[in-house]
Design an enzyme around this catalytic site. Structure first.
Site, short mmCIF file in Angstrom:
data_model
loop_
_atom_site.label_atom_id
_atom_site.label_comp_id
_atom_site.label_asym_id
_atom_site.label_seq_id
_atom_site.Cartn_x
_atom_site.Cartn_y
_atom_site.Cartn_z
N ARG A 214 39.19 -28.98 -48.75
CA ARG A 214 39.12 -29.36 -50.58
C ARG A 214 38.52 -30.42 -50.91
O ARG A 214 38.03 -31.05 -49.41
CB ARG A 214 40.96 -29.64 -50.53
CG ARG A 214 41.79 -27.67 -50.60
CD ARG A 214 43.32 -28.41 -51.30
NE ARG A 214 43.87 -26.90 -51.28
CZ ARG A 214 45.18 -27.58 -50.29
NH1 ARG A 214 45.73 -28.36 -50.50
NH2 ARG A 214 45.89 -26.13 -50.80
N ARG B 245 47.57 -29.04 -59.42
CA ARG B 245 46.89 -29.63 -58.62
C ARG B 245 45.85 -29.78 -58.83
O ARG B 245 44.50 -30.80 -58.50
CB ARG B 245 47.65 -29.51 -57.40
CG ARG B 245 46.77 -30.15 -56.09
CD ARG B 245 48.57 -29.72 -55.16
NE ARG B 245 48.07 -28.58 -54.52
CZ ARG B 245 48.10 -27.95 -53.09
NH1 ARG B 245 49.01 -28.65 -52.49
NH2 ARG B 245 47.88 -26.69 -52.75
N ARG C 23 49.48 -17.64 -54.15
CA ARG C 23 50.48 -18.62 -53.68
C ARG C 23 51.89 -18.02 -54.40
O ARG C 23 53.20 -18.18 -53.70
CB ARG C 23 49.96 -19.70 -54.07
CG ARG C 23 49.31 -20.61 -52.57
CD ARG C 23 48.78 -21.79 -52.42
NE ARG C 23 47.31 -21.33 -51.44
CZ ARG C 23 47.29 -22.19 -50.39
NH1 ARG C 23 48.19 -23.49 -50.57
NH2 ARG C 23 46.81 -22.37 -50.06
N1 LIG Z 1 58.99 -34.15 -57.53
C1 LIG Z 1 57.72 -33.55 -58.06
N2 LIG Z 1 57.65 -33.65 -59.96
C2 LIG Z 1 56.63 -33.19 -60.30
N3 LIG Z 1 55.02 -33.24 -59.37
C3 LIG Z 1 55.27 -33.17 -58.28
C4 LIG Z 1 56.26 -33.61 -57.00
N4 LIG Z 1 56.38 -32.85 -55.91
C5 LIG Z 1 55.44 -33.10 -55.35
N5 LIG Z 1 54.32 -32.66 -56.90
C6 LIG Z 1 53.18 -32.87 -57.34
O1 LIG Z 1 52.16 -31.27 -56.87
C7 LIG Z 1 51.66 -31.35 -56.78
C8 LIG Z 1 51.84 -30.44 -55.17
O2 LIG Z 1 52.60 -30.80 -54.07
P1 LIG Z 1 51.96 -31.02 -52.53
O3 LIG Z 1 50.21 -30.67 -52.97
O4 LIG Z 1 52.22 -32.29 -51.69
O5 LIG Z 1 52.75 -29.36 -52.18
P2 LIG Z 1 52.43 -28.97 -50.68
O6 LIG Z 1 53.89 -28.08 -51.08
O7 LIG Z 1 51.96 -29.90 -49.70
O8 LIG Z 1 51.31 -27.91 -50.88
P3 LIG Z 1 50.94 -26.64 -49.98
O9 LIG Z 1 51.78 -26.23 -49.09
O10 LIG Z 1 49.96 -26.20 -50.74
O11 LIG Z 1 49.76 -28.14 -48.78
C9 LIG Z 1 51.02 -32.06 -56.26
O12 LIG Z 1 50.30 -32.33 -56.67
C10 LIG Z 1 52.50 -33.72 -55.95
O13 LIG Z 1 51.82 -34.46 -56.85
N1 LIG Z 2 52.29 -21.27 -40.04
C1 LIG Z 2 51.85 -22.51 -40.59
N2 LIG Z 2 51.93 -23.10 -41.34
C2 LIG Z 2 50.74 -24.01 -41.72
C3 LIG Z 2 50.38 -25.19 -41.27
N3 LIG Z 2 49.65 -26.05 -41.49
C4 LIG Z 2 49.82 -25.69 -43.16
N4 LIG Z 2 50.75 -24.91 -43.24
C5 LIG Z 2 51.26 -24.07 -44.75
O1 LIG Z 2 49.78 -23.11 -44.94
C6 LIG Z 2 50.75 -23.45 -46.69
C7 LIG Z 2 49.48 -23.62 -47.30
O2 LIG Z 2 48.47 -25.22 -47.08
P1 LIG Z 2 46.98 -25.58 -48.05
O3 LIG Z 2 47.12 -27.01 -46.95
O4 LIG Z 2 46.80 -24.55 -47.82
O5 LIG Z 2 48.05 -25.67 -49.48
C8 LIG Z 2 51.94 -24.02 -46.43
O6 LIG Z 2 52.90 -23.78 -47.06
C9 LIG Z 2 51.98 -25.09 -45.78
O7 LIG Z 2 53.10 -25.73 -44.86
C10 LIG Z 2 50.36 -24.41 -39.75
O8 LIG Z 2 49.66 -25.14 -38.30
N5 LIG Z 2 51.26 -23.38 -38.92
#
Ligand SMILES: Nc1ncnc2c1ncn2[C@@H]1O[C@H](COP(=O)(O)OP(=O)(O)OP(=O)(O)O)[C@@H](O)[C@H]1O
Ligand SMILES: Nc1nc2c(ncn2[C@@H]2O[C@H](COP(=O)(O)O)[C@@H](O)[C@H]2O)c(=O)[nH]1
Length: 403
Positions: free
Chosen positions: A175, A268, A279
């Site tokens: 990204r 996001r 997703r």
């Molecule tokens: N409690 C909350 N309330 C509102 N917005 C939130 C909250 N927690 C996270 N966010 C927002 O939600 C969006 C998604 O959060 P984040 O990218 O951390 O999710 P993730 O679980 O890591 O997703 P992925 O698995 O796709 O990487 C972000 O824009 C973040 O700022």
């Molecule tokens: N099994 C695994 N899942 C992973 C790993 N690294 C990230 N993730 C999961 O993929 C999705 C999507 O991530 P994104 O960065 O494309 O939004 C998210 O649920 C991550 O937790 C891995 O090494 N192994």
């Protein structure tokens, strides 16, 4: 997956005049475990050095070259090998740095047995010994957009010396602001598939149409820095890690509702509409599995971010209710330079200077106590106690723990 290449003794003799074809600077040890002899050898040819493992199977009379998992030791000048518990060989090296001188070659541990089944070959696995007592890795899982990354960033920002992030591999495109090697190792599918086949991954899964995986090296890199490893992985990955020998804490982050999850993904703004729909479809199954499969030790609802973060810290003992461990010191071990190694009993190994210096007891002899070992492949081995020998009595009654 094919069978490990089996070489007849005669073949091996033809290929190597002296076990590994050792030059004048080569060395090898052989250790019997049941019906097998594990020959660990190194061929130092000028600037190149190759550490290899061969297995002689006494029941078939054949030599086998095993699949070797884990990162192996850096080049060194010689080693001693001591069999522990019939499942791992302690390797004490000469000419290495203090943080790289004690290793384990696992030959029949649970992890090695699992890998043998999966790879259908003979398998051995390297695991470096590290000092200090870093806490269990933390696996954080939950549907895409729930806030895992946000919570992990908050932890890493507040406790930078305590946590280290396991950088996953993925075949998805980066990204806008994502950096290779920091957020992910962005990889070609064919390269990642080969590395998976070669046993380089602790776990991997196909997630939302792309391949994601945690390499053994990623987890080891965090362990080497003396920090507590955090993994951000999907539910399938968490299930695989749960089934592996990595002893971790498993936390599932759930959204307050599907509509809130959808809104977060949209806000996001990193995915196309089609990807968001994919997703969200996957999120339903993940939430069901996360809440009912028994994989997770804790479930946290990320409704209010600050509240969820406080609860996460509480689970990790970081809310002030328990003393926070200072950063574990990844101290190495100063071995006597020219030493001999012998086993005192099943748990203690003495390393003695071959030409002891008078009055310098701790430099002359040290004792390794392996009774409380923890962890192991995939990853590092902890829990080694190191003692020096009492300079007055010079006997083992007088041993005391090195700080
Ligand atoms: N409690 C909350 N309330 C509102 N917005 C939130 C909250 N927690 C996270 N966010 C927002 O939600 C969006 C998604 O959060 P984040 O990218 O951390 O999710 P993730 O679980 O890591 O997703 P992925 O698995 O796709 O990487 C972000 O824009 C973040 O700022
Ligand atoms: N099994 C695994 N899942 C992973 C790993 N690294 C990230 N993730 C999961 O993929 C999705 C999507 O991530 P994104 O960065 O494309 O939004 C998210 O649920 C991550 O937790 C891995 O090494 N192994």
């Amino acid at each position: 997956m094919g069978e490990a290449p089996a070489l007849c003794v005669e073949d091996l003799k033809e290929r190597f005049s002296n076990g590994f074809g050792l030059g004048s600077k080569g060395f090898e040890t052989s250790t019997d475990v049941g019906d097998k002899t594990f020959v660990i050898g190194c061929n130092n040819n000028g600037s190149t050095s190759s550490l290899e493992v061969h297995i002689y199977d006494k029941s078939t009379g054949k030599w086998v070259i095993p699949t070797v998992l884990g990162t192996k030791p850096k080049p060194y000048e010689g080693h001693s090998a001591v069999l522990l518990n019939e499942d791992r060989i302690l390797i004490i090296t000469r000419g290495s740095t203090p943080d790289d001188c004690i290793w384990f070659l696992e030959v029949d541990t649970e992890y090695v047995k699992q890998q043998k089944e999966g790879l259908e070959t003979e398998v051995v696995a390297w695991s470096k010994c590290v000092r200090g007592d870093a806490e269990k890795p933390v696996v954080i899982s939950g549907p895409s957009g729930v806030g895992k990354g946000t919570l992990i960033n908050m932890l890493m920002k507040e406790f930078p010396s305590m946590f280290g992030f396991s950088v996953s591999h993925t075949t998805r495109a980066p990204r806008g602001t994502e950096k290779n090697g920091v957020h992910y190792h962005f990889t070609e599918r064919s390269v990642m598939e080969k590395d998976i086949k070669d046993g380089k991954f602790l776990e991997f899964a196909s997630v939302h149409g792309n391949l994601y995986g945690t390499s053994i090296e990623a987890v080891e890199a965090v362990a080497d820095s003396g920090k507590r490893c955090i993994l951000d992985i999907d539910v399938q990955g968490a299930k695989s890690v749960r089934a592996s020998s990595l002893d971790a804490v498993f936390i599932f982050i759930s959204p307050p509702s599907m509509s809130e999850l959808e809104e977060r993904l949209r806000l996001r703004g990193t995915e196309t509409e089609e990807q968001i729909q994919k997703r969200l479809r996957n999120a339903k199954a993940e939430i069901e599995q996360g809440k009912s499969s028994g994989i997770f030790d804790h479930i946290l609802c990320n409704d209010n971010l600050e509240k969820c973060y406080e609860n996460l810290k509480k689970l990790l003992g970081l809310d002030g209710s328990a003393p926070i461990n200072p950063k574990p010191s990844p101290n190495g071990i100063d071995l006597p330079p020219n030493h001999s190694v012998s086993k005192i009993d099943d748990n203690k190994i003495i390393i003695q200077h071959e030409t002891p210096e008078p009055g310098n007891a701790s430099k002359n002899s040290i004792v390794l106590d392996v009774s409380l070992l923890k962890g192991g492949a995939p990853g590092r081995t902890r829990g080694l106690d190191v003692y020096d020998v009492d300079p007055i009595s010079n006997c083992l009654n007088g041993i005391h723990k090195l700080s």
